[in-house]
Design a protein around this motif. Sequence first.
Motif, PDB file in Angstrom:
ATOM      1  N   LEU A  79       0.828  -1.196   0.000  1.00 51.60           N
ATOM      2  CA  LEU A  79       0.000   0.000   0.000  1.00 51.60           C
ATOM      3  C   LEU A  79       0.868   1.254   0.000  1.00 51.60           C
ATOM      4  CD1 LEU A  79      -2.711   1.468   0.196  1.00 51.60           C
ATOM      5  CD2 LEU A  79      -2.554   1.234   2.680  1.00 51.60           C
ATOM      6  N   ARG A  80       1.918   1.231   0.772  1.00 50.09           N
ATOM      7  CA  ARG A  80       2.814   2.390   0.813  1.00 50.09           C
ATOM      8  C   ARG A  80       3.409   2.661  -0.556  1.00 50.09           C
ATOM      9  NH1 ARG A  80       6.737   1.830   5.407  1.00 50.09           N
ATOM     10  NH2 ARG A  80       7.639   0.259   4.061  1.00 50.09           N
ATOM     11  N   THR A  81       3.788   1.606  -1.260  1.00 46.93           N
ATOM     12  CA  THR A  81       4.321   1.752  -2.614  1.00 46.93           C
ATOM     13  C   THR A  81       3.260   2.321  -3.551  1.00 46.93           C
ATOM     14  OG1 THR A  81       5.778  -0.133  -2.225  1.00 46.93           O
ATOM     15  CG2 THR A  81       5.404   0.495  -4.513  1.00 46.93           C
ATOM     16  N   ASP A  82       2.033   1.811  -3.449  1.00 43.75           N
ATOM     17  CA  ASP A  82       0.939   2.307  -4.283  1.00 43.75           C
ATOM     18  C   ASP A  82       0.625   3.770  -3.991  1.00 43.75           C
ATOM     19  OD1 ASP A  82       0.806  -0.218  -5.354  1.00 43.75           O
ATOM     20  OD2 ASP A  82      -1.040  -0.787  -4.294  1.00 43.75           O
ATOM     21  N   ASP A 107      -5.638  10.240  -8.700  1.00 41.73           N
ATOM     22  CA  ASP A 107      -6.699   9.419  -9.289  1.00 41.73           C
ATOM     23  C   ASP A 107      -7.465   8.751  -8.149  1.00 41.73           C
ATOM     24  OD1 ASP A 107      -8.314   7.724 -10.682  1.00 41.73           O
ATOM     25  OD2 ASP A 107      -6.693   6.662 -11.720  1.00 41.73           O
ATOM     26  N   SER A 108      -8.641   9.278  -7.835  1.00 41.09           N
ATOM     27  CA  SER A 108      -9.395   8.782  -6.685  1.00 41.09           C
ATOM     28  C   SER A 108      -9.873   7.340  -6.887  1.00 41.09           C
ATOM     29  CB  SER A 108     -10.580   9.694  -6.382  1.00 41.09           C
ATOM     30  OG  SER A 108     -11.466   9.722  -7.468  1.00 41.09           O
ATOM     31  N   ALA A 109     -10.114   6.945  -8.128  1.00 44.21           N
ATOM     32  CA  ALA A 109     -10.546   5.566  -8.376  1.00 44.21           C
ATOM     33  C   ALA A 109      -9.425   4.583  -8.035  1.00 44.21           C
ATOM     34  CB  ALA A 109     -10.973   5.396  -9.827  1.00 44.21           C
ATOM     35  N   ARG A 110      -8.209   4.894  -8.450  1.00 48.83           N
ATOM     36  CA  ARG A 110      -7.063   4.017  -8.114  1.00 48.83           C
ATOM     37  C   ARG A 110      -6.794   4.036  -6.622  1.00 48.83           C
ATOM     38  NH1 ARG A 110      -2.177   5.673 -11.576  1.00 48.83           N
ATOM     39  NH2 ARG A 110      -1.143   4.300 -10.083  1.00 48.83           N
ATOM     40  N   LEU A 111      -6.961   5.190  -5.985  1.00 44.33           N
ATOM     41  CA  LEU A 111      -6.766   5.290  -4.543  1.00 44.33           C
ATOM     42  C   LEU A 111      -7.779   4.412  -3.813  1.00 44.33           C
ATOM     43  CD1 LEU A 111      -5.388   6.598  -2.089  1.00 44.33           C
ATOM     44  CD2 LEU A 111      -7.055   8.440  -2.270  1.00 44.33           C
ATOM     45  N   ASP A 112      -9.041   4.514  -4.213  1.00 40.88           N
ATOM     46  CA  ASP A 112     -10.074   3.684  -3.604  1.00 40.88           C
ATOM     47  C   ASP A 112      -9.797   2.201  -3.813  1.00 40.88           C
ATOM     48  OD1 ASP A 112     -11.454   5.830  -2.619  1.00 40.88           O
ATOM     49  OD2 ASP A 112     -12.905   5.900  -4.268  1.00 40.88           O
TER      50      ASP A 112
END
Length: 153
Positions: A79-82, A93-98
Amino acid sequence: MSPFVSGALGAVTILLLAGLARRAVWHRRFRRFQGGRPFLLRGLFRRLGTRPEQEQVVTAEADALAAALGALRGDAVALRTDLAALLAEPALDSARLDAALDARLARLAEVKARLAGALARIHATLDPEQRTRLAELVRSGPHRRHAHAGGAC
């Protein structure tokens, strides 16, 4: 609440749990064994007055929880990498974040269910008097009976 704020709160939760998982894995990796029982559980078993079959159940549950928390830690690193990749982009990009947060929160829900099951199995294994003693240890903390520097812990 905006998707970014809820995602950020989820990320903070995951990172905090990753810290707890790291500590659990460290204790599991560096624990000492005596008579086949982990060092940290020996004191608990002594205080509760457990029988060998009860100790087997508690030890198995502790090992399973440590493994689940270790897997959660691996998810937190990913998650930290993402999150770093998302923050490096010019627009968030809120979709990728979600998607990134939802995947980790699903793992967290699995660990929560595993913890609830472990507590239920341990509760069923212990006698009423042992459950009362365990509840007191949980309520007061593990070092209540120790006297350090003037009795203050």
